[in-house]
Structures are given as structure tokens and as C-alpha cells.
Design a protein around this motif. Structure first.
Motif, mmCIF file in Angstrom:
data_model
loop_
_atom_site.group_PDB
_atom_site.id
_atom_site.type_symbol
_atom_site.label_atom_id
_atom_site.label_comp_id
_atom_site.label_asym_id
_atom_site.label_seq_id
_atom_site.Cartn_x
_atom_site.Cartn_y
_atom_site.Cartn_z
ATOM 1 N N MET A 15 7.123 2.047 -8.785
ATOM 2 C CA MET A 15 7.179 2.764 -7.519
ATOM 3 C C MET A 15 6.156 2.237 -6.520
ATOM 4 O O MET A 15 6.449 2.027 -5.342
ATOM 5 C CB MET A 15 6.949 4.259 -7.776
ATOM 6 N N GLY A 16 4.920 1.984 -6.994
ATOM 7 C CA GLY A 16 3.861 1.540 -6.100
ATOM 8 C C GLY A 16 4.143 0.190 -5.475
ATOM 9 O O GLY A 16 3.905 -0.025 -4.279
ATOM 10 N N VAL A 17 4.676 -0.737 -6.279
ATOM 11 C CA VAL A 17 5.021 -2.071 -5.773
ATOM 12 C C VAL A 17 6.174 -1.970 -4.774
ATOM 13 O O VAL A 17 6.143 -2.598 -3.705
ATOM 14 C CB VAL A 17 5.386 -3.015 -6.939
ATOM 15 N N SER A 18 7.193 -1.194 -5.105
ATOM 16 C CA SER A 18 8.340 -1.036 -4.203
ATOM 17 C C SER A 18 7.912 -0.488 -2.848
ATOM 18 O O SER A 18 8.345 -0.974 -1.799
ATOM 19 C CB SER A 18 9.387 -0.106 -4.830
ATOM 20 N N LEU A 19 7.024 0.516 -2.863
ATOM 21 C CA LEU A 19 6.538 1.106 -1.615
ATOM 22 C C LEU A 19 5.769 0.084 -0.781
ATOM 23 O O LEU A 19 5.959 -0.013 0.431
ATOM 24 C CB LEU A 19 5.637 2.304 -1.918
#
Length: 280
Positions: A15-19
């Protein structure tokens, strides 16, 4: 001939990378005439970094002389507290793409270390760790493994707060807590390891138990990918690769079942290319 290929459900972007990548993509789209920088590599994947370099995104650091109007994106790993404060004083636009789990860890450390010594389980040279340490309000003890902690002299008269880099090995973190309890060390443990990291490691272990060989896909400089390789190595022979070009199909053909997992900064297209090459 490979008979079966099994892919871990949570392989690939977290999730953090995608954001972070969505914020960078939007910045590129919305600001075609501005210089865009990321403070350090936005994620630890060489193929992704090359794509953004081709789009004109530059990698800056604390020594870069940013000009008024430049756009500077704080990467998913976060940055040291002092550096962020310095940036806010410049005439630049700052986009904070720090992973929410990393930001939570920073703030927890800031609050809980006011009256306690910080014990941080993390990689000394990792950018996330440098950021976490900058939020400490007291003395700091940094260690990379349980084995390293065993060699440290802790004071039983002091109060400690134990935290971890968000992508660390959850099982080893539990072992560290057990050791501190046996040593009668007074401490509180912060829940800073990302649940997605824990789930990804559990999936990789379960998959490694079922297969003859494991392939771990992701950047060689990616901490979370290296730890995936470490946890699966206890259960199956494995190979850590960045792209499908590193696969030796002749060598792999002797395994009937191959498992695949991937780090949190590994793009889906690279995973797909690995699967496609194995199937061919």
C-alpha cells in the motif's frame, strides 16, 4: 520440466509504495514545466527508478540546491525530522509520500522515547531507519539482529522502548522481546512492523514449505525483499532475482514445483515476466 508454478497472494507492491508512486505520477502529470525531485530513490527497485529517470524525475538529497518552484517528493521511507523542517523553509513545493505505517512509527517513537532509551531493531544504513532515529527524544541503541543485541550491555535500572524498522522480521522481533524479558529489562514494545510485511513473510514461509524451489523477485537493495529471501532460505533452496533475465531455465527445469514471492517494491509487470518465462 517445471510442472507447477505457485505465486504468493501478496507478492508485489504494498500500500505504501502504491501511494507514493501515485503521488509521483500525479506530480508529473500536473506539473509538466517544473523540476521534480525525490529525496533519495522513491523505492528500492532499479527498474522503476529508471522509468522515472526517463520521465525527467531527478533524485536529490540533503546537499541538493533546490530552486524556488521545484517540487520535492518525500519518498515512502520517510526522511529525518531535521531535513523535513529545513525543506519547509525553502520556496519549494513539498509532497509527502511517506508510507503511513512509517509515519506512524516515527510519531510513536517521538512520543514514547521522551523518558525512555530507544532500542531500535533495524538496518544501520537504511533510509527509513535514519528517519526513525531522528524522532528519538533520548538515548538510542540501534541493532540489526538478536545476535547483535546479545552482545550489548543493557542497564536494568533504565526504562527502554523497543521498536523496529517497519519491514523487519516479525518472528525475530518476538524473540528479541522474549530475550529482554528473561534479562529483566524494563521495556515497552511498539507495534511498528507493518502487518503487510508480516503477512507477506508468513505467506512466503508457507509457500516455501510446499515447493521444491523458491524465487524471490525484487531489488537487491530492497531491505524487505532481502528479508523475504532470508525467511524462505530456511525452508527451501531459493534464488533472489531482479528480473527474468537472471533465470537459468536449464537449472530450474529439475524442480517440479516452484514458488514465487516478491518484495513490496516489485512491479507487477516484472513478476508477470518471471512467470511467463518459467511457463515457456
Amino acid at each position: 520440466m517445471t510442472q507447477n508454478i505457485l505465486l504468493a497472494p501478496k507478492a508485489g507492491f504494498c500500500m505504501g509504495v502504491s501511494l507514493a508512486l501515485k503521488k509521483l505520477d500525479k506530480a508529473i502529470l500536473d506539473n509538466p514545466n517544473c523540476k521534480i525531485y525525490t529525496l533519495g530513490p522513491i523505492i528500492h527497485n532499479p527498474q522503476v527508478l529508471k522509468q522515472y529517470e526517463q520521465k525527467g524525475v531527478k533524485i536529490g538529497d540533503d546537499k541538493t540546491h533546490f530552486q524556488p518552484g521545484d517540487i520535492v517528493l518525500i519518498r515512502a521511507h520517510g526522511i529525518p525530522f531535521g531535513l523535513e523542517q529545513n525543506l519547509k523553509q525553502k520556496q519549494i513545493k513539498i509532497i509527502d509520500a511517506t508510507c503511513p505505517k512509517v509515519k506512524k512509527a516515527q510519531l510513536l517513537i517521538q512520543e514514547q522515547s521522551k523518558k525512555r532509551v530507544l532500542l531500535l531493531y533495524g538496518e544501520k544504513n537504511h533510509p527509513e531507519v535514519k528517519g526513525l532515529l531522528s524522532y528519538a527524544q533520548n538515548q538510542i541503541i540501534l541493532f540489526e539482529s538478536l545476535q547483535e543485541l546479545l552482545n550489548l550491555q543493557l542497564n536494568s535500572n533504565l526504562e527502554y522502548v523497543l521498536a523496529a524498522q517497519t519491514t523487519q522480521d516479525q518472528n525475530e522481533f518476538y524473540q528479541i522481546q522474549d530475550y529482554l524479558k528473561r534479562q529483566n529489562i524494563s521495556f515497552i514494545a511498539l507495534n511498528t512492523i507493518c502487518n503487510a510485511t508480516e503477512e507477506r513473510q508468513k505467506e512466503a514461509i508457507e509457500l516455501a514449505k510446499k515447493v521444491d524451489f523458491m524465487i524471490v523477485v525484487g531489488g537487491k537493495i530492497s531491505g524487505n525483499t532481502r528479508r523475504l529471501a532470508k525467511v524462505v532460505s530456511k525452508y527451501a533452496p531459493y534464488l533472489h532475482i531482479e528480473t527474468s533475465l537472471e533465470l537459468d531455465l536449464n537449472e530450474l527445469s529439475k524442480y517440479s514445483t516452484i514458488g514465487i514471492t516478491a518484495g513490496a517494491s516489485t512491479p507487477q509487470e516484472i513478476i508477470d515476466e518471471v512467470i511467463l518465462k518459467l511457463k515457456k
